[in-house]
Scaffold this active site. Structure first.
Site, PDB file in Angstrom:
ATOM      1  N   TRP A   1       0.830  -1.209   0.000  1.00 13.30           N
ATOM      2  CA  TRP A   1       0.000   0.000   0.000  1.00 13.30           C
ATOM      3  C   TRP A   1       0.866   1.262   0.000  1.00 13.30           C
ATOM      4  CZ3 TRP A   1      -4.503  -0.664  -1.828  1.00 13.30           C
ATOM      5  CH2 TRP A   1      -5.213  -1.838  -1.567  1.00 13.30           C
ATOM      6  N   ILE A   2       1.811   1.280  -0.928  1.00 18.30           N
ATOM      7  CA  ILE A   2       2.762   2.391  -1.025  1.00 18.30           C
ATOM      8  C   ILE A   2       2.391   3.285  -2.208  1.00 18.30           C
ATOM      9  CG2 ILE A   2       5.190   3.029  -1.149  1.00 18.30           C
ATOM     10  CD1 ILE A   2       4.383   1.303   1.322  1.00 18.30           C
TER      11      ILE A   2
ATOM     12  N   ASN B   1       4.007  13.159  10.471  1.00 18.38           N
ATOM     13  CA  ASN B   1       3.332  14.300  11.072  1.00 18.38           C
ATOM     14  C   ASN B   1       3.219  15.457  10.095  1.00 18.38           C
ATOM     15  OD1 ASN B   1       2.575  13.309  13.557  1.00 18.38           O
ATOM     16  ND2 ASN B   1       4.453  13.920  14.590  1.00 18.38           N
TER      17      ASN B   1
ATOM     18  N   ARG C   1       0.523  14.395   7.647  1.00 15.87           N
ATOM     19  CA  ARG C   1      -0.807  14.420   8.275  1.00 15.87           C
ATOM     20  C   ARG C   1      -1.340  15.837   8.408  1.00 15.87           C
ATOM     21  NH1 ARG C   1       1.120  10.020  12.821  1.00 15.87           N
ATOM     22  NH2 ARG C   1       0.535   8.122  11.664  1.00 15.87           N
TER      23      ARG C   1
ATOM     24  N   GLU D   1      -2.220   6.890   6.878  1.00 17.23           N
ATOM     25  CA  GLU D   1      -1.413   7.772   7.732  1.00 17.23           C
ATOM     26  C   GLU D   1      -2.050   7.970   9.106  1.00 17.23           C
ATOM     27  OE1 GLU D   1       0.441  11.122   5.934  1.00 17.23           O
ATOM     28  OE2 GLU D   1       0.466  10.184   3.958  1.00 17.23           O
TER      29      GLU D   1
END
Length: 380
Positions: free
Chosen positions: A160-161, A237, A240, A360
């Protein structure tokens, strides 16, 4: 539509960047998005076009990158995701998950070899963390690295890249002596294969694949200078935060489409726009949109001022995804049968948001991160 002047705090430079990005989206992405989604097609030249605009890796202050704020990065992501989450995923992976770790943790040799090419969109990057049996628990990864006199040898599987099947540069995380390290790989290294994952029903404009590593020999200068989970989490982070803005672009597009539709749709002798239930739903959606956007902007200010706490990222990523899904579902419901038609785009946004809410950091994992912070006890 906005209840607040969104760009009131933006500099003239930021406003100029966002005008350019909006123009780029309308010219380059809007005409192709339905076809790309329907045919599960990813065009590598989109990276080059983003590179020509200079928006890749916008927070990096070297190698010709914009050197802009996280606020700017988030607002760029929002504009791109207003067209499609897949395009924003392509953008944010390249910027936050590939260029960012190379800039922060890469050797001078690696920076000079890759950053300018990534910034220009000549190279495409991907971020290899997730494994078939290590999704929400990346510390249980089984990909390993062994050190020799001159190289590191990597073996393992990532799945799932995003961007993997077309990637020239790969950030891969592996265990060495039970400690996680990051490595910069490129397509020229022997032993790498990146098959595409077919049959996705979401994020179809962005290609996704696996990374198979079979005795891949990596130069020692290609190891990142960060140890443990701090490495991948510091990269995630940043991504996200971009997502917390990006999904609101999809939500805004759904609201605007629904508002336009309601002006033309006549029901029981009057435009849908004049109905009380419709206006109540619009008030709810626009309220949630603006509150989520203000929260994301507030956290971006903390990131720019270096006063960020990681839990802030979990709060806004979780909140923005939840509210954007609520908005997309409500808009689909308002349009009835038309809500599932590609002509109105809403169902495409809804399908994409189902995935963005998961990747993520799922909604539940971010809930546990916030719970641990609040209760001072970890439940995972």
């Amino acid at each position: 539509m906005h209840l607040f002047k969104l760009y009131g705090k933006c500099s003239s430079t930021q406003r100029a960047i966002l005008r350019s990005v909006k123009s780029f989206c309308e010219k380059e992405l809007v005409p192709r998005v339905r076809s790309d989604y329907k045919n599960e097609h990813t065009d590598k030249t989109i990276f080059k076009k983003m590179g020509d605009m200079g928006i890749l890796g916008p927070t990096i202050k070297e190698y010709g990158c914009l050197g802009e704020s996280y606020m700017t990065y988030g607002l760029i992501a929002k504009e791109i995701e207003s067209i499609d989450s897949g395009y924003r995923s392509m953008y944010s992976v390249q910027s936050s998950l590939v260029m960012n770790p190379i800039s922060r943790y890469g050797s001078l040799d690696v920076k000079e070899k890759y950053l300018e090419h990534l910034k220009n969109g000549d190279y495409v990057g991907c971020f290899g963390l997730t494994e078939p049996n290590a999704g929400s628990d990346p510390s249980s990864m089984t990909t390993v690295a062994h050190e020799t006199d001159t190289h590191y040898i990597l073996n393992g599987t990532k799945t799932w890249i995003s961007n993997a099947p077309i990637a020239d540069v790969m950030i891969v995380w592996a265990k060495m002596n039970d400690v996680i390290h990051g490595f910069v790989l490129d397509r020229e290294m022997k032993g790498i294969s990146t098959p595409k994952i077919d049959g996705k029903l979401s994020l179809r404009t962005s290609v996704t694949g696996m990374i198979y590593l079979d005795d891949v020999s990596v130069p020692k200068t290609h190891k990142l200078s960060v140890i443990g989970m701090k490495g991948p989490f510091s990269c995630l982070n940043s991504a996200r935060l971009g997502i917390s803005f990006g999904v609101l672009g999809a939500a805004e597009a759904c609201i605007q489409k629904t508002l336009s539709y309601a002006g033309d749709r006549v029901i029981f002798g009057e435009p849908l726009l004049k109905k009380q239930l419709f206006q109540m739903k619009m008030a709810n959606m626009v309220s949630e949109y603006n509150l989520a956007l203000l929260a994301a902007m507030h956290v971006a200010e903390h990131a720019d001022n270096d006063t960020l706490h990681p839990e802030m990222i979990s709060l806004v990523k979780r909140n923005s995804c939840e509210k954007s899904l609520y908005i997309a579902r409500t808009c689909r419901d308002i349009l009835g049968g038309n809500g599932i038609s590609e002509e109105y785009d809403i169902f495409r946004h809804l399908c994409n948001l189902e995935t963005v809410s998961t990747y993520e950091g799922t909604h539940d994992i971010h809930s546990l991160i916030l719970g641990a912070h609040i209760c001072k006890e970890k439940a995972f």
